[in-house]
Enzyme design. Structure first.
Site, mmCIF file in Angstrom:
data_model
loop_
_atom_site.group_PDB
_atom_site.id
_atom_site.type_symbol
_atom_site.label_atom_id
_atom_site.label_comp_id
_atom_site.label_asym_id
_atom_site.label_seq_id
_atom_site.Cartn_x
_atom_site.Cartn_y
_atom_site.Cartn_z
ATOM 1 N N THR A 1 45.370 38.956 37.760
ATOM 2 C CA THR A 1 44.203 38.129 37.478
ATOM 3 C C THR A 1 43.002 38.997 37.131
ATOM 4 O O THR A 1 42.857 40.115 37.644
ATOM 5 C CB THR A 1 43.893 37.225 38.690
ATOM 6 O OG1 THR A 1 42.784 36.409 38.392
ATOM 7 C CG2 THR A 1 43.599 38.024 39.945
ATOM 8 N N SER B 1 38.114 37.471 46.881
ATOM 9 C CA SER B 1 38.736 36.513 47.805
ATOM 10 C C SER B 1 40.049 37.113 48.292
ATOM 11 O O SER B 1 40.583 38.044 47.673
ATOM 12 C CB SER B 1 39.030 35.173 47.115
ATOM 13 O OG SER B 1 40.161 35.288 46.265
ATOM 14 N N TYR C 1 42.828 35.728 48.055
ATOM 15 C CA TYR C 1 43.805 35.498 46.973
ATOM 16 C C TYR C 1 43.727 36.611 45.937
ATOM 17 O O TYR C 1 44.736 37.241 45.591
ATOM 18 C CB TYR C 1 43.561 34.134 46.291
ATOM 19 C CG TYR C 1 44.095 34.143 44.878
ATOM 20 C CD1 TYR C 1 45.463 34.178 44.635
ATOM 21 C CD2 TYR C 1 43.226 34.198 43.769
ATOM 22 C CE1 TYR C 1 45.960 34.260 43.339
ATOM 23 C CE2 TYR C 1 43.717 34.278 42.482
ATOM 24 C CZ TYR C 1 45.089 34.311 42.268
ATOM 25 O OH TYR C 1 45.573 34.407 40.990
ATOM 26 N N HIS C 2 42.509 36.840 45.414
ATOM 27 C CA HIS C 2 42.388 37.857 44.365
ATOM 28 C C HIS C 2 42.838 39.228 44.899
ATOM 29 O O HIS C 2 43.438 40.022 44.175
ATOM 30 C CB HIS C 2 40.948 37.913 43.843
ATOM 31 C CG HIS C 2 40.567 36.729 42.975
ATOM 32 N ND1 HIS C 2 39.832 35.664 43.451
ATOM 33 C CD2 HIS C 2 40.836 36.440 41.673
ATOM 34 C CE1 HIS C 2 39.653 34.779 42.472
ATOM 35 N NE2 HIS C 2 40.255 35.224 41.384
ATOM 36 N N LYS D 1 46.499 40.015 44.684
ATOM 37 C CA LYS D 1 46.924 40.516 43.367
ATOM 38 C C LYS D 1 46.651 42.016 43.253
ATOM 39 O O LYS D 1 47.399 42.740 42.587
ATOM 40 C CB LYS D 1 46.170 39.765 42.265
ATOM 41 C CG LYS D 1 46.444 38.268 42.234
ATOM 42 C CD LYS D 1 47.820 37.977 41.662
ATOM 43 C CE LYS D 1 48.021 36.497 41.444
ATOM 44 N NZ LYS D 1 49.334 36.191 40.869
HETATM 45 P P1 NAD Z 1 51.021 27.073 40.341
HETATM 46 O O1 NAD Z 1 50.582 26.982 41.752
HETATM 47 O O2 NAD Z 1 50.928 25.848 39.513
HETATM 48 O O3 NAD Z 1 52.529 27.622 40.245
HETATM 49 C C1 NAD Z 1 53.036 28.613 41.073
HETATM 50 C C2 NAD Z 1 54.453 28.206 41.448
HETATM 51 O O4 NAD Z 1 55.024 29.224 42.264
HETATM 52 C C3 NAD Z 1 54.502 26.906 42.255
HETATM 53 O O5 NAD Z 1 55.391 25.992 41.670
HETATM 54 C C4 NAD Z 1 54.952 27.350 43.622
HETATM 55 O O6 NAD Z 1 55.732 26.376 44.317
HETATM 56 C C5 NAD Z 1 55.742 28.615 43.309
HETATM 57 N N1 NAD Z 1 55.800 29.533 44.430
HETATM 58 C C6 NAD Z 1 54.765 30.055 45.133
HETATM 59 N N2 NAD Z 1 55.218 30.830 46.120
HETATM 60 C C7 NAD Z 1 56.568 30.818 46.036
HETATM 61 C C8 NAD Z 1 57.600 31.413 46.794
HETATM 62 N N3 NAD Z 1 57.322 32.184 47.859
HETATM 63 N N4 NAD Z 1 58.874 31.193 46.439
HETATM 64 C C9 NAD Z 1 59.188 30.393 45.381
HETATM 65 N N5 NAD Z 1 58.235 29.798 44.621
HETATM 66 C C10 NAD Z 1 56.948 30.008 44.955
HETATM 67 O O7 NAD Z 1 50.193 28.266 39.667
HETATM 68 P P2 NAD Z 1 49.941 28.590 38.127
HETATM 69 O O8 NAD Z 1 48.593 28.071 37.757
HETATM 70 O O9 NAD Z 1 51.107 28.181 37.325
HETATM 71 O O10 NAD Z 1 49.831 30.169 38.180
HETATM 72 C C11 NAD Z 1 50.993 30.972 38.003
HETATM 73 C C12 NAD Z 1 50.622 32.421 38.217
HETATM 74 O O11 NAD Z 1 49.629 32.819 37.285
HETATM 75 C C13 NAD Z 1 50.059 32.719 39.609
HETATM 76 O O12 NAD Z 1 50.548 33.949 40.058
HETATM 77 C C14 NAD Z 1 48.570 32.809 39.369
HETATM 78 O O13 NAD Z 1 47.965 33.654 40.297
HETATM 79 C C15 NAD Z 1 48.513 33.371 37.960
HETATM 80 N N6 NAD Z 1 47.281 32.994 37.261
HETATM 81 C C16 NAD Z 1 46.995 31.669 37.036
HETATM 82 C C17 NAD Z 1 45.820 31.329 36.362
HETATM 83 C C18 NAD Z 1 45.432 29.897 36.107
HETATM 84 O O14 NAD Z 1 44.332 29.657 35.580
HETATM 85 N N7 NAD Z 1 46.286 28.913 36.416
HETATM 86 C C19 NAD Z 1 44.958 32.343 35.930
HETATM 87 C C20 NAD Z 1 45.280 33.677 36.183
HETATM 88 C C21 NAD Z 1 46.453 33.991 36.847
HETATM 89 N N1 USQ Z 2 32.983 26.972 39.469
HETATM 90 C C1 USQ Z 2 31.918 26.146 39.211
HETATM 91 N N2 USQ Z 2 32.082 24.805 39.412
HETATM 92 C C2 USQ Z 2 33.259 24.255 39.830
HETATM 93 C C3 USQ Z 2 34.357 25.122 40.065
HETATM 94 C C4 USQ Z 2 34.183 26.470 39.886
HETATM 95 O O1 USQ Z 2 30.826 26.592 38.831
HETATM 96 O O2 USQ Z 2 33.331 23.026 39.985
HETATM 97 C C5 USQ Z 2 32.835 28.428 39.237
HETATM 98 C C6 USQ Z 2 33.252 29.297 40.411
HETATM 99 O O3 USQ Z 2 32.193 29.445 41.319
HETATM 100 C C7 USQ Z 2 33.664 30.595 39.710
HETATM 101 C C8 USQ Z 2 34.180 30.122 38.366
HETATM 102 O O4 USQ Z 2 33.716 28.789 38.193
HETATM 103 O O5 USQ Z 2 32.534 31.384 39.487
HETATM 104 C C9 USQ Z 2 35.686 30.145 38.245
HETATM 105 O O6 USQ Z 2 36.251 29.362 39.291
HETATM 106 P P1 USQ Z 2 37.700 28.729 39.137
HETATM 107 O O7 USQ Z 2 37.982 27.894 40.337
HETATM 108 O O8 USQ Z 2 37.834 28.103 37.807
HETATM 109 O O9 USQ Z 2 38.623 30.050 39.098
HETATM 110 P P2 USQ Z 2 39.078 31.078 40.224
HETATM 111 O O10 USQ Z 2 38.772 30.633 41.595
HETATM 112 O O11 USQ Z 2 38.588 32.424 39.822
HETATM 113 O O12 USQ Z 2 40.652 31.040 40.083
HETATM 114 C C10 USQ Z 2 41.338 30.616 38.894
HETATM 115 C C11 USQ Z 2 42.790 30.372 39.264
HETATM 116 C C12 USQ Z 2 43.403 31.687 39.740
HETATM 117 C C13 USQ Z 2 43.215 32.759 38.670
HETATM 118 C C14 USQ Z 2 41.742 32.913 38.287
HETATM 119 C C15 USQ Z 2 41.544 33.810 37.081
HETATM 120 O O13 USQ Z 2 42.869 29.391 40.296
HETATM 121 O O14 USQ Z 2 44.782 31.494 40.009
HETATM 122 O O15 USQ Z 2 43.685 33.994 39.146
HETATM 123 O O16 USQ Z 2 41.234 31.620 37.892
HETATM 124 S S1 USQ Z 2 40.081 34.787 37.225
HETATM 125 O O17 USQ Z 2 38.974 33.902 37.524
HETATM 126 O O18 USQ Z 2 39.895 35.451 35.958
HETATM 127 O O19 USQ Z 2 40.294 35.734 38.298
#
Ligand code: NAD
Ligand code: USQ
Length: 392
Positions: free
Chosen positions: A144, A179, A181-182, A185
């Protein structure tokens, strides 16, 4: 190629599985449906109804498409992962199977532990399975952009040249994730980088920005193939949330001053990027990082764009600066490089092309499904992390 898509029931995993199967790859998806359970805990659900993974896999096959195989199990279970790798002998592993919510990871001690154990242990299991079963396979790992945080200098793609006391080296770019979460990664990235060096494995770490949209060529084949659309305050990403808010006349919730800048990309570009990484694999022993986004926006600028587009549809959007529930800089410098995927041939879709006909049209079609209780942020990171059971 034989490709494993880990997290294949998720927002990105399912469209990726269809995309790759449609291009004649042998695809196996793996998921334990943890995400569906975590949704229940929050009381959230996808705005667009989604079928079960089994139903989607069956429907895909019934449409005459190359079948997608399915393995149900937990990636943190080493015996399960070893069995999947042995049975499928993957040449590429696309790893989406992690916990992906920053707000969830900050809810309490329990949520931080769930997030980091799930992500870090899962990735370790994959790395050991690669070493022992398919050492030549290519790991395409979803990282991420948030791993870098918001430094006051340009963000490079994974590595930076540093000159220090008369010497110089190319070193991993500093990580200042905001966070648990981040940070999970960041821990993954370090583990992967080390084993590429130590064991000669190969991996591409895709440091992805915030993804938007649900429309892909394959999803358009049948409504039952739809992927999820999250809009709640824990799983919903900012652009999805603004669009839903605009559709039901709820204020667009800009957190704090709204000067937070982030990288964004269309879901179709995620699919392209993953395919480009697979087609152009890292060398044996190489750990490389691509910054995967196409445009960067301030979150208040994004709210203005949504409001402007919604006004064109005759809606009446308003923007509200709400108290920021997160720890983050609300005004900062941000300039992240993202040329490597472009150099490999990425042809981006831009937000201006899809905002009205794609995102806003989608939320309008499902506006009656919106749960208003999930729109204002309900969980503050600033009150510290409360212990169970008071935190929910
Ligand atoms: P998502 O939550 O929709 O999908 C993740 C899937 O992984 C889910 O179906 C979940 O059940 C499965 N999973 C999680 N832990 C598991 C485990 N231990 N065993 C088996 N399955 C498991 O998330 P997404 O939005 O599709 O994101 C996919 C990946 O991309 C994530 O790693 C996320 O961090 C990364 N990512 C997403 C975004 C975004 O904007 N959606 C942005 C940047 C990075
Ligand atoms: N934000 C608002 N209003 C809202 C929701 C969010 O202003 O209603 C702001 C947040 O404060 C933050 C930004 O928008 O500054 C992004 O928040 P987000 O919830 O869209 O994204 P984030 O929490 O960073 O996480 C999401 C995905 C995560 C992925 C990440 C990519 O959930 O899986 O890793 O985006 S990145 O942001 O580039 O790290």
């Amino acid at each position: 190629m034989k490709i494993l898509v880990l997290g294949g029931d998720g927002y990105l995993g399912w469209p990726t599985a269809m995309y790759l199967a449609n291009r004649d790859h042998d695809v196996t998806v793996v998921d334990n449906f943890a995400r569906r359970l975590w949704d229940h805990e929050i009381g959230a659900s996808s705005l667009i109804p989604i079928l079960s993974l089994q139903e989607r896999v069956n429907l895909w096959k019934d449409l005459g498409k190359k079948p997608i195989n399915m393995q149900v199990g937990d990636i943190t279970d080493k015996a399960f992962i070893d069995q999947v790798f042995t049975a499928t002998q993957p040449q590429a592993i696309v790893h989406y199977g992690e916990h992906r919510s920053a707000p969830f990871s900050m809810l309490s001690h329990r949520h931080a532990v769930i997030t980091q154990v799930n992500n870090v242990v899962g990735t370790l299991n994959i790395l050991f399975a690669m070493r022992d079963i398919v050492p030549e396979a290519h790991l395409v790992k979803l990282g991420t952009m948030g791993e870098y945080g918001t430094p006051n200098i340009d963000i490079e793609e994974g590595f930076i040249e540093i000159h220090h006391n008369g010497r110089s080296d190319v070193l991993p770019y500093p990580k200042q994730a905001g966070s648990f979460y981040h940070l999970s990664k960041v821990h993954d990235s370090n583990n992967i980088m080390m084993v590429c060096r130590a064991w000669g494995l190969r991996s591409t770490d895709l440091n992805q920005g915030v993804v938007y949209g649900v429309h892909t060529e394959e999803a358009a084949l049948h409504p039952g193939l739809a992927t999820r659309f999250d809009y709640d305050d824990v799983w919903g990403t900012v652009l999805n949330r603004y669009c839903v808010q605009a559709a039901i006349n709820h204020p667009l919730t800009v957190y704090g001053k709204g000067g937070q800048t982030r990288g964004f990309l269309d879901i179709r570009d995620t699919l392209q990027c993953v395919e480009l990484a697979i087609k152009n694999p890292a060398e044996m022993g190489e750990y490389r990082v691509f910054n995967q986004f196409t445009e960067q926006f301030l979150v208040r600028e994004l709210a203005e764009k949504v409001a402007e587009a919604a006004t064109k549809l005759g809606w009446d959007p308003i923007i509200e600066n709400v108290t920021n529930p997160r720890f983050e800089l609300e005004e900062h410098y941000y300039n992240a490089k993202h040329t490597q995927l472009m150099d490999l041939g990425l042809e981006p879709y831009y937000l201006s092309e899809t905002l009205i006909d794609g995102l806003l049209a989608t939320v309008r079609d499902h506006a009656d499904q919106v749960n208003r209780r999930l729109l204002y942020p309900g969980h503050s990171w600033k009150q510290g992390m409360l212990e169970e059971p008071e935190d929910r």
